[in-house]
Design an enzyme around this catalytic site. Structure first.
Site, mmCIF file in Angstrom:
data_model
loop_
_atom_site.group_PDB
_atom_site.id
_atom_site.type_symbol
_atom_site.label_atom_id
_atom_site.label_comp_id
_atom_site.label_asym_id
_atom_site.label_seq_id
_atom_site.Cartn_x
_atom_site.Cartn_y
_atom_site.Cartn_z
ATOM 1 N N HIS A 138 0.836 -1.208 0.000
ATOM 2 C CA HIS A 138 0.000 0.000 0.000
ATOM 3 C C HIS A 138 0.869 1.256 0.000
ATOM 4 O O HIS A 138 0.649 2.183 -0.801
ATOM 5 C CB HIS A 138 -0.905 -0.017 1.234
ATOM 6 C CG HIS A 138 -1.582 1.286 1.533
ATOM 7 N ND1 HIS A 138 -2.908 1.513 1.244
ATOM 8 C CD2 HIS A 138 -1.119 2.432 2.114
ATOM 9 C CE1 HIS A 138 -3.223 2.746 1.615
ATOM 10 N NE2 HIS A 138 -2.160 3.319 2.149
ATOM 11 N N GLU A 139 1.846 1.306 0.884
ATOM 12 C CA GLU A 139 2.661 2.512 1.022
ATOM 13 C C GLU A 139 3.516 2.772 -0.209
ATOM 14 O O GLU A 139 3.666 3.921 -0.646
ATOM 15 C CB GLU A 139 3.534 2.413 2.274
ATOM 16 C CG GLU A 139 2.755 2.454 3.573
ATOM 17 C CD GLU A 139 1.886 3.697 3.702
ATOM 18 O OE1 GLU A 139 2.250 4.739 3.133
ATOM 19 O OE2 GLU A 139 0.845 3.623 4.357
ATOM 20 N N HIS A 142 1.674 4.555 -3.007
ATOM 21 C CA HIS A 142 1.526 6.009 -2.865
ATOM 22 C C HIS A 142 2.653 6.730 -3.609
ATOM 23 O O HIS A 142 2.425 7.755 -4.261
ATOM 24 C CB HIS A 142 1.556 6.414 -1.389
ATOM 25 C CG HIS A 142 0.232 6.347 -0.702
ATOM 26 N ND1 HIS A 142 -0.909 6.947 -1.204
ATOM 27 C CD2 HIS A 142 -0.139 5.754 0.462
ATOM 28 C CE1 HIS A 142 -1.919 6.733 -0.380
ATOM 29 N NE2 HIS A 142 -1.487 6.007 0.630
ATOM 30 N N GLU A 207 -6.287 7.143 -0.843
ATOM 31 C CA GLU A 207 -6.113 5.992 0.046
ATOM 32 C C GLU A 207 -6.786 4.755 -0.542
ATOM 33 O O GLU A 207 -6.234 3.655 -0.503
ATOM 34 C CB GLU A 207 -6.681 6.294 1.437
ATOM 35 C CG GLU A 207 -5.838 7.235 2.276
ATOM 36 C CD GLU A 207 -4.449 6.692 2.542
ATOM 37 O OE1 GLU A 207 -4.308 5.502 2.881
ATOM 38 O OE2 GLU A 207 -3.491 7.468 2.392
#
Length: 289
Positions: A138-139, A142, A207
Site C-alpha cells: 500500500h505505502e 503512494h 487511500e
C-alpha cells in the site's frame, strides 16, 4: 473499475477546488481596489507548499523521530521491500523505523528515486510478515502513483484559498461599491472551510487507490485487510498526541494515528476503516476470517 472511478472523482474534486478559488478571486476583484497583498500571501502559500513537497521525506521522517536502518538491523523489512520494488520494477527506497508504539507506516518522497518507507516499532510488533507485506505494498503505491504530488497540489490550492480568505477579512475594505459586504465576509469564512473538506476528500480517494493498487502488487488483498483491522485496534490503544508536526504528517500514514471524534471524522484524511476492509474483501472474493 474502482481506480477509473476514483481518478474521475479526484479530477472532479480538483475542479471544485479551483472553482472555489476562482469564485473567491472574482469576488475580490469586484470589491477591492487592489488585491496585491492577497496574491502576495497566496504566492507565499504556494511556495511553502512547494518546499514541503520537495522536502516531504525529510519533514515526515523528522516529525516521527525516525532513523534509517540497515539490512542487518531490519532484514525482514528489507526482504519485503526489495521483493515488492523489484516486482513493480522500481528502485529500492530508503527504509526507516520510528520508535513510537503507535502502529503505523508511511512512504514519502517526491518520486521513486527519492522515496523512503517508514514503519513504527508498534506496527512491526503488531503484524505478522504477511500483513506487513500488505501494508508495505500500500505505502509503496503512494510513491509510484505520485500521490505526494497530488496531495501537495491539493494543499497548495487549499492553502491559497485559506490565505486569500484570511487576507480578505483583514484587508478587504477598499472600494466596495460593486460588492456585497455580507457575501465577501461569508465567502472569506466559508471558502477555507470548503477547501479543507475537498482537500480531505482527495486524500481519502487516494487511500482507496493505494489499497487497491497495493493489493494488486502483493496479490493478497486480505493481508492488507487483516493488517488494517489490527491497526485500527492498535491506534485506539496507543494514539499519537495531536502535536502540529504529527498532524501535518498524518495524511501520509496508513491509518489516522489520533484518537477519533466527530470533528476528526469530518476532516479525516483517511476513509472509514470498515469501508476499506469491505473493499478489500470484495477484491479477494471472500470475507476476512
Amino acid at each position: 473499475m474502482h481506480k477509473h472511478h476514483n481518478g474521475l472523482k479526484t479530477a472532479a474534486l480538483f475542479g471544485v477546488l479551483w472553482a472555489v478559488l476562482l469564485a473567491l478571486g472574482a469576488l475580490i476583484g469586484a470589491g477591492t481596489r487592489s488585491s496585491a497583498p492577497i496574491w502576495i500571501m497566496a504566492l507565499v502559500g504556494v511556495g511553502t507548499t512547494f518546499y514541503g513537497y520537495w522536502n516531504s521525506d525529510k519533514i515526515a521522517i523528522r516529525s516521527m523521530q525516525a532513523f534509517e536502518v540497515s539490512e542487518a538491523q531490519a532484514p525482514q523489512l528489507y526482504q519485503i521491500v526489495r521483493e515488492l520494488s523489484a516486482r513493480a520494477n522500481q528502485p529500492m527506497p530508503r527504509i526507516y523505523v520510528s520508535p513510537t508504539m503507535n502502529p503505523n507506516a508511511f512512504a514519502t518522497g517526491r518520486n521513486p528515486q527519492n522515496a523512503a518507507v517508514c514503519c513504527t516499532e508498534g506496527i512491526l510488533q503488531l503484524l505478522d510478515a504477511r500483513e506487513l507485506r500488505g501494508v508495505l505494498g500500500h505505502e509503496l503505491m503512494h510513491v509510484y502513483n505520485r500521490d505526494i504530488l497530488t496531495s501537495s497540489v491539493a494543499a497548495a490550492v487549499a492553502g491559497v484559498i485559506t490565505s486569500v480568505g484570511q487576507m480578505l477579512l483583514f484587508f478587504g475594505g477598499g472600494d466596495r461599491r460593486n460588492a456585497n459586504p455580507l457575501a465577501m465576509i461569508a465567502m472569506a469564512l466559508l471558502a477555507p472551510f470548503a477547501a479543507s473538506l475537498i482537500q480531505m476528500a482527495i486524500s481519502r480517494t487516494r487511500e482507496y487507490d493505494a489499497d487497491e493498487d497495493g493489493s494488486q502488487l502483493t496479490g493478497d488483498p486480505l493481508a492488507l485487510a487483516s493488517a488494517l483491522a489490527k491497526i485500527e485496534r492498535g491506534v485506539t490503544m496507543v494514539p499519537l498526541p495531536p502535536d502540529q508536526r504529527l498532524v501535518n504528517a498524518s495524511h501520509l500514514m496508513i491509518a489516522n494515528p489520533f484518537r477519533g471524534g466527530a470533528m476528526n471524522k469530518l476532516f479525516a484524511t483517511h476513509p472509514p476503516m470498515r469501508d476499506r476492509i469491505a473493499r478489500l474483501e470484495r477484491m479477494a472474493g471472500r470475507p476476512l476470517q
